[in-house]
Write an enzyme that holds these catalytic residues in place. Structure first.
Site, PDB file in Angstrom:
ATOM      1  N   LYS A  66      29.979 -28.947 -45.110  1.00 49.79           N
ATOM      2  CA  LYS A  66      29.327 -30.236 -45.338  1.00 49.79           C
ATOM      3  C   LYS A  66      28.723 -30.775 -44.038  1.00 49.79           C
ATOM      4  O   LYS A  66      27.565 -31.075 -43.972  1.00 49.79           O
ATOM      5  CB  LYS A  66      30.327 -31.266 -45.898  1.00 49.79           C
ATOM      6  CG  LYS A  66      31.144 -30.798 -47.092  1.00 49.79           C
ATOM      7  CD  LYS A  66      30.345 -30.755 -48.367  1.00 49.79           C
ATOM      8  CE  LYS A  66      30.990 -29.986 -49.513  1.00 49.79           C
ATOM      9  NZ  LYS A  66      32.356 -30.293 -49.859  1.00 49.79           N
ATOM     10  N   TRP A  86      38.067 -34.430 -56.021  1.00 50.35           N
ATOM     11  CA  TRP A  86      38.755 -33.592 -55.029  1.00 50.35           C
ATOM     12  C   TRP A  86      40.195 -34.037 -54.862  1.00 50.35           C
ATOM     13  O   TRP A  86      41.097 -33.215 -54.728  1.00 50.35           O
ATOM     14  CB  TRP A  86      38.006 -33.582 -53.699  1.00 50.35           C
ATOM     15  CG  TRP A  86      36.624 -33.012 -53.816  1.00 50.35           C
ATOM     16  CD1 TRP A  86      35.448 -33.661 -53.565  1.00 50.35           C
ATOM     17  CD2 TRP A  86      36.255 -31.693 -54.242  1.00 50.35           C
ATOM     18  NE1 TRP A  86      34.381 -32.820 -53.811  1.00 50.35           N
ATOM     19  CE2 TRP A  86      34.845 -31.618 -54.218  1.00 50.35           C
ATOM     20  CE3 TRP A  86      36.981 -30.563 -54.644  1.00 50.35           C
ATOM     21  CZ2 TRP A  86      34.141 -30.467 -54.586  1.00 50.35           C
ATOM     22  CZ3 TRP A  86      36.286 -29.417 -55.002  1.00 50.35           C
ATOM     23  CH2 TRP A  86      34.884 -29.380 -54.969  1.00 50.35           C
ATOM     24  N   ASP A 106      41.952 -34.968 -46.446  1.00 49.33           N
ATOM     25  CA  ASP A 106      40.831 -34.087 -46.750  1.00 49.33           C
ATOM     26  C   ASP A 106      39.595 -34.799 -46.214  1.00 49.33           C
ATOM     27  O   ASP A 106      39.134 -35.783 -46.788  1.00 49.33           O
ATOM     28  CB  ASP A 106      40.727 -33.871 -48.267  1.00 49.33           C
ATOM     29  CG  ASP A 106      39.503 -33.032 -48.655  1.00 49.33           C
ATOM     30  OD1 ASP A 106      38.719 -32.667 -47.753  1.00 49.33           O
ATOM     31  OD2 ASP A 106      39.339 -32.762 -49.866  1.00 49.33           O
TER      32      ASP A 106
END
Ligand code: PLP
Length: 372
Positions: free
Chosen positions: A210, A117, A186
């Site tokens: 999530k 990511w 993030d």
């Protein structure tokens, strides 16, 4: 609604029972929240329609969105300088939107590369300006968070981007790094899983699916003084200022409505500190099981282990496949690791109960006895 508490010979796939779910994302939601939504369909309270079918500028919807915003701020102890935005496009859109707003054309931004990511975030930022990769753990397949004394930071960086929890590899920053520039994080896979030092951040983003809700909304927290640093003409929809000022267009109402319920649920659990303590205990139970045998090998370096995604290997890929297949039969869902790490990944976000982790640990013991 009880989930199965232990392995049984019957086929769980046909029983209609709610099983223990270790999916990395979209992930398990608190069952209480799902039940409540069910009750509020097809009619929400006395409004004669459901929350999905009314104007996003109506009073009932307005109350829901303001409640979600207020609860997020309260849970994290955010001051009034913070804006809470509900955006679309996933965390992946933020990889572009952050540098578009905050990477000056003559300046630079620093990124710490701790996995897939982060790598994607770096790629998008490089399209827009000068990016300095301050540190990377790529050479050891992202099994660690580079220690901050290894970081090479440009003193002029406009921000330092980190990925607080690396969903795929199972690593996590144990605390905020000490840097002089504002952090941009993030936090998709550990948002609201533990207290954070909000003073260190300029912006935090998290895809909801999530830890805090369903797919479809990305929560962005941005501080006023950081927001003022926007530095180029921006497309209206991609300008954070647009969304900080007002409800510009139709937000993802259903997703926000669920996030609001998950926030209430989190408060009922005792808030962020209480859930953090519980998350610690869940992770410790699983890591203790991994460490107590040579059969299971953790992927992440112990100091950087994630409390959210627990990754481990078995002696062979064949055994790993068998492990996941037998686990599924025993009512333990979605344990296969991401293809770039392999092995097993148990995602144990806020909504994952201790009983699910206990059932997994028990299954690991049985599996090792039979195949170890
Ligand atoms: C899942 C994930 C993403 C991608 O999120 P999308 O909402 O699918 O764009 C980004 N970063 C992290 C840390 C993630 O876990």
């Amino acid at each position: 609604m009880p989930a199965r508490s232990n392995a049984s010979a019957s086929d769980p796939s046909t029983s209609g029972e709610r099983l223990y779910n270790f999916c990395a994302g979209p992930a398990s939601l608190p069952v209480e929240v799902l039940e409540e939504v069910k009750e509020e369909l097809p009619v929400y309270r006395d409004i004669g329609a459901s929350m999905l079918e009314i104007s996003h500028r109506s009073k009932p919807y307005d109350r829901v969105e303001e409640s979600a915003r207020g609860r997020i701020k309260h849970l994290l102890g955010l001051t009034d300088e913070w804006n809470v935005l509900f955006l679309q496009g996933g965390a992946s859109m933020q990889f572009h939107q952050v540098p578009l707003n905050f990477l000056p054309s003559e300046g630079t931004a620093a990124y710490v590369d701790t996995g897939r990511w982060s790598t994607k975030a770096i790629k998008e930022a490089k399209l827009l300006g000068a990016v300095q990769v301050a540190a990377s753990s790529k050479s050891s397949n992202f099994d660690r968070i580079p220690a901050s004394d290894e970081w090479e930071l440009n003193a002029n960086a406009s921000y330092v981007h980190i990925t607080t929890n690396n969903t795929i590899y199972g690593t996590q920053f144990s605390t905020e790094p000490e840097v002089s520039a504002p952090l941009v994080a993030d936090a998709s896979s550990d948002f609201l899983s533990r207290p954070i030092d909000t003073e260190k951040y300029g912006l935090i983003y998290a895809g909801a699916q999530k830890n805090v809700g369903p797919a479809g909304v990305t929560i962005v927290l941005v501080r006023d003084d950081f927001l003022e640093r926007r530095n180029r003409p921006l497309p209206t929809m991609l300008d954070y200022g647009t969304h900080a000022r007002r409800r510009f267009n139709t937000p993802p109402v259903f997703a926000i409505y669920l996030v609001e319920k998950v926030m209430r649920w989190l408060e009922a659990q005792g808030g962020v500190e209480a859930i953090a303590e519980r998350n610690d205990r869940k992770a410790a139970l699983l890591y203790d099981r991994i460490d107590s045998s040579d059969f299971y090998q953790g992927h992440a370096r112990p100091a950087d282990r994630s409390k959210m995604n627990v990754t481990f290997r078995l002696p062979s890929e064949k055994q790993e496949e068998l492990f996941c297949a037998e686990a599924e039969q025993a009512g333990l869902l979605s344990l296969a690791g991401h293809r770039s790490v392999g092995g097993v990944r148990a995602s144990i976000y806020n909504a994952c109960p201790m009983a699910a982790v206990e059932a997994l640990v028990e299954f690991m013991e049985m599996f090792e006895q039979r195949h170890g």
